[in-house]
Scaffold this active site. Structure first.
Site, PDB file in Angstrom:
ATOM      1  CB  ILE A  17     -27.721  74.337  64.031  1.00  0.00           C
ATOM      2  CG1 ILE A  17     -27.928  74.716  62.550  1.00  0.00           C
ATOM      3  CG2 ILE A  17     -27.317  75.547  64.849  1.00  0.00           C
ATOM      4  CD1 ILE A  17     -29.036  75.749  62.345  1.00  0.00           C
ATOM      5  N   GLY A  18     -26.588  71.354  62.563  1.00  0.00           N
ATOM      6  CA  GLY A  18     -27.097  70.112  61.983  1.00  0.00           C
ATOM      7  C   GLY A  18     -26.107  69.525  61.006  1.00  0.00           C
ATOM      8  N   GLY A  20     -25.904  66.318  57.803  1.00  0.00           N
ATOM      9  CA  GLY A  20     -26.578  65.277  57.040  1.00  0.00           C
ATOM     10  C   GLY A  20     -25.626  64.605  56.076  1.00  0.00           C
ATOM     11  CG  MET A  22     -26.129  65.316  50.021  1.00  0.00           C
ATOM     12  SD  MET A  22     -27.351  65.959  48.887  1.00  0.00           S
ATOM     13  CE  MET A  22     -26.443  67.315  48.150  1.00  0.00           C
ATOM     14  CE  LYS A  40     -29.466  71.310  53.212  1.00  0.00           C
ATOM     15  NZ  LYS A  40     -30.371  70.501  52.327  1.00  0.00           N
ATOM     16  CG  ASP A 138     -36.602  62.318  51.623  1.00  0.00           C
ATOM     17  OD1 ASP A 138     -37.055  61.253  52.086  1.00  0.00           O
ATOM     18  OD2 ASP A 138     -35.484  62.766  51.924  1.00  0.00           O
TER      19      ASP A 138
END
Length: 427
Positions: A17-18, A20, A22, A40, A138
């Site tokens: 679903i995502g 990045g 890392m 993650k 961030d």
């Protein structure tokens, strides 16, 4: 290419679903609790330009920072471990959540009152995190999830967060995403919670204008603008933005931390006094006015003035349009509500069962037990609403909490008594 794993630890991996810098985020399922989760998986080969030690620090930094925090507007972390597939974090899954990136485009802008509400919730969440010793470092649209259907806002990704009382080695140096860094981050100066407030202000700028606050062909140009220049006037791209909100934004992104909001709650307080709806667009409900309104309500009849002032500062005030839902049957909602003006309609399974007006309160069961709402409440006409949850109330003194909780429990007891009497009459 290595195929994605089907399982990690005790969790089934359903789909990606995502993705990045890392690692990859999957929709997962925990068969033990029968709940969907977000997982993650941090894979070192994806961490370009990052050595193994830095990668390890980021992973454990996020575990420690997120593990300290439990707040309705911060993504909750459930589990963390190491597997053959890599390090992994198990987090709360926001089913219909999208990052705020989507709403920072000129053709996708949210209503101004919704932007105010989102930034308010983020400000209270950051205030809580800062009091717990965690500075995010961030904050950006991509790290804030918004579920339009459930009206939920969640701050995520504490990978580069700074934990003030953490004894083990942390990620040091300039951290953050260039466009959203504060001047002190760019200059590699010590950061405080005000850094997060600045970054949140830049997010608010983008949500109001659909434009980047600082444009540039490279990082050096952007950094120079952050330190030396102000962003283009909000009114240039958002002419309907009220002047009071422009002033709040200017204070949030002031280059000098001494002139910036000191705490997230200070920003939230000013936002909660901004009315951008109904018949008074742009009008601020000042602190003195809020106190006078609260003082007249039966709910605060036994409160000393000092504790009313505390409650006013810890609560959110907003105007609700006629026909707008305040709470919805079957949904999660941990807020307690007091009607300062106007009338609401209570319904269950689509049938109207009650009306409430000025001075009435509702939501005590969800506030106390954090259970799903058993009925819906909708504004029948223009409503001025006061709301608070346990996290916000924690900012008040024990004495103020005592007075508040006593009224809440009395309200709950009275409603149980009335329900019992009604049941007896039906026998």
């Amino acid at each position: 290419m290595v195929p994605p794993p089907r399982k990690i630890g005790r969790y089934d991996l359903i789909k990606e679903i995502g993705r990045g810098n890392m690692g990859v985020i999957y929709l997962g399922h925990d068969s033990f609790s029968d709940h969907d989760v977000a997982i993650k998986i941090c894979q070192t080969e994806m961490a370009s330009g990052m050595d193994a030690e830095m990668y390890r620090k980021l992973f454990f930094n996020e575990i420690h920072a997120a593990g300290l925090l439990t707040h309705p507007n911060i993504v909750e972390m459930y589990d963390a471990a190491f597997d053959d597939a890599g390090y992994y974090l198990v987090m709360e899954y926001i089913a219909s959540g999208e990052t705020l990136d989507k709403f920072c485009c000129p053709d996708k802008l949210l209503p101004i009152e919704k932007v105010v509400e989102i930034i308010f919730k983020c400000a209270t969440a950051l205030d809580y995190a800062h009091r717990e010793g965690v500075i995010h470092r961030d904050i950006k649209p991509g790290n804030i999830l918004y579920d339009v259907d459930q009206d939920k806002v969640k701050i995520s990704d504490f990978g580069v967060a700074r934990v003030t009382d953490m004894e083990i080695s942390q990620v040091s140096g300039t951290m953050g995403t260039p466009r959203y860094m504060s001047p002190e981050q760019v200059l590699d100066e010590p950061v405080t919670g005000q850094t997060d407030i600045y970054s949140l202000g830049i997010v608010m700028y983008e949500l109001l204008t659909g434009r980047k606050a600082f444009e540039g062909d490279n990082i050096s140009v952007i950094n120079n603008k952050i330190v030396e220049q102000d962003p283009p006037d909000v009114k240039e791209f958002g002419p309907k933005v009220p002047e009071e909100l422009v002033a709040i934004l200017a204070k949030a992104i002031h280059k000098n931390p001494e002139s910036r909001y000191k705490m997230g709650l200070d920003l939230a307080f000013d936002l909660s006094g901004l009315s951008v709806a109904l018949d008074m667009p742009g009008r601020l409900i000042g602190e003195d006015e809020r106190f006078c309104v609260a003082r007249q309500l039966d709910f605060f009849g036994d409160f000393p003035d000092a504790q009313i002032w505390e409650f006013v500062r810890a609560s959110m005030w907003r105007r609700v349009k006629p026909g707008e839902a305040i709470i919805t049957e079957g949904e999660d909602d941990e807020y307690f509500y007091i009607i300062a003006a106007g009338t609401t309609e209570v319904s269950k399974r689509g049938k109207t069962i009650n009306e409430m007006g000025k001075g009435d309160c509702f939501g005590e069961v969800g506030y106390v037990t954090r259970s799903v709402r058993s009925a819906s409440v909708t504004a029948k006409n223009g409503v001025l609403l006061i709301s608070v949850n346990t996290t916000m109330l924690d900012l008040a003194s024990p004495l103020c909490q005592l007075y508040f909780n006593r009224v809440v429990m009395t309200t709950l007891a009275n409603r149980v008594i009335k329900l019992s009497e009604k049941l007896v009459e039906q026998l």
